[in-house]
Structures are given as C-alpha cells and as structure tokens.
Design a protein around this motif. Structure first.
Motif, short mmCIF file in Angstrom:
data_model
loop_
_atom_site.label_atom_id
_atom_site.label_comp_id
_atom_site.label_asym_id
_atom_site.label_seq_id
_atom_site.Cartn_x
_atom_site.Cartn_y
_atom_site.Cartn_z
N TYR A 113 5.18 -1.58 3.10
CA TYR A 113 3.72 -1.63 3.18
C TYR A 113 3.19 -2.41 2.00
CZ TYR A 113 -1.12 0.16 2.81
OH TYR A 113 -2.49 0.28 2.67
N ARG A 163 0.19 -3.14 0.03
CA ARG A 163 -1.10 -2.48 -0.16
C ARG A 163 -2.04 -3.35 -0.99
NH1 ARG A 163 0.72 1.88 -2.58
NH2 ARG A 163 0.85 3.27 -0.78
N GLU A 181 1.11 4.03 5.86
CA GLU A 181 1.86 4.96 5.03
C GLU A 181 2.84 5.78 5.86
OE1 GLU A 181 -1.24 7.05 3.03
OE2 GLU A 181 -1.53 5.48 1.52
N ALA A 196 6.39 0.99 -0.49
CA ALA A 196 5.04 0.44 -0.60
C ALA A 196 4.93 -0.28 -1.94
CB ALA A 196 3.99 1.53 -0.50
#
Length: 204
Positions: A131, A133, A173, A179
């Motif tokens: 991920y 972010r 998430e 992440a």
C-alpha cells in the motif's frame, strides 16, 4: 454509439509484457516469484514507483489501467463515458484476475481496484500487496490538473479526493502486506526502502 468499447475477448498477449524481457535480478533483491501488487490512491505513485521497483527486482512491470487502455484501444476516461464506472470495474476485475496468475511481475493496480471483494481476495491470496500511502493534500497537488481522471471531474476535486480516500483507505489496509508513505520522499528512496521490507516479509 456502440455501448461496448471492446466487443470480443481480450487478447491474451500483454502489450507491456511483449516489450523487452525483464532484466536479471540484482544480487540480494530476490523476493520470491509471486506477483507484487501496488495499491493506493490516484497520485500515490504506483506507476512510477512500480516501474523502478520492477527494475530493481528484475521483474516485468505492468500498469493495469495502461494495459486496459491498450487492449480496448481507448482511454480509461472514454470507457467511463461509454460504459460508466460499473462497466469499467468489470473490465478491471477481469484483467486483474488474468494478470494475477503471472509470476515475477510488479502490477500497479487502479486506485479503485480494491472496491470489489473478489479483487481484494485475489490480491491477498495470489500475491504480496504494498500500500503506497499519501495524504489527501499531497494527492490533490499531484493530480488536480490531470483531466484524464474521470472521478475528479467535479466542482470540488479536493473534496472528492478526501471522500475517496476515506472510503478506500480501510480497504487498502485490509489487503496490504506492507505499507509505505510516499509523501515527498524521492521515488528512488521509496524503492530502496521497500527492498529490505520485501526481503524481510518473504523470510518471515
């Protein structure tokens, strides 16, 4: 006007995959052979980071939106115009399911690919998910002038980004194995920070 962008079955051959073969893996960067998926909002850097990460890992790189455009022969925005978001999502899901069967590849997914439960299951079960972010203000700064983003063609794109981020972040998430904040860090630094994280995850 024809309501279908691409009437027949999608060609099996990927235009990006048909390019030059992937380079040899750099020493110490092997992370298994299953797909690496990049998820995150539009503007999070999935394509730019994904391309460099694939190069570092000696893998192929594929941007799901670009591949869909190549197969349909038109831009994503036109698919939205003719078939609506629902039609686009069906095509996106079919292509994701196909490309997820490949190995030694880094795949940048579309920002909304996580909306379908079947897609989330595919991402979790078939590969390793990163991920990328980024905060709403940073995303807005990166994509505000991009007229090729159909979901941002509103009177208040900043508010739309905030709305989409609130809706999608829990889903990113949910599927993520790892992440990383993209923020203002140079792409090369993001990629270099990912390599040891991938190695650690694969060794666990």
């Amino acid at each position: 006007m024809n309501n279908s962008i691409y009437g027949g079955a999608m060609p099996a051959q990927s235009t990006e995959a048909a390019a030059a073969p992937a380079p040899r893996k750099a020493a110490g960067t092997q992370c298994g052979s299953r797909p690496i998926f990049l998820v995150g909002m539009m503007g999070a850097g999935k394509t730019t980071i994904g391309r460099q990460l694939a190069r570092q890992l000696g893998r192929e790189f594929l941007d799901l939106d670009h591949e869909l455009e190549a197969r349909c022969g038109v831009r994503v925005s036109l698919i939205f115009d003719i078939e609506g978001e629902e039609g686009f999502r069906r095509r996106e899901s079919a292509l994701l399911q196909e490309c997820a069967q490949r190995t030694d590849i880094v795949i940048a997914t579309g920002g909304g690919a996580v909306l379908a439960e079947a897609n989330r299951r595919c991402l979790r079960e078939l590969g390793l998910v990163i991920y990328l972010r980024a905060r709403g203000d940073e995303l807005y700064r990166r994509v505000a002038r991009d007229r090729g983003r159909p979901l941002l063609q509103t009177a208040d794109p900043r508010a739309r980004i905030a709305e989409l981020l609130a809706q999608r972040e829990p889903l990113y998430e949910e599927v993520a194995s790892l992440a990383v904040e993209t923020g203002i860090m140079p792409v090369s630094q993001v990629v270099q920070s990912l390599i040891p994280l991938l190695q650690k995850h694969e060794a666990a």
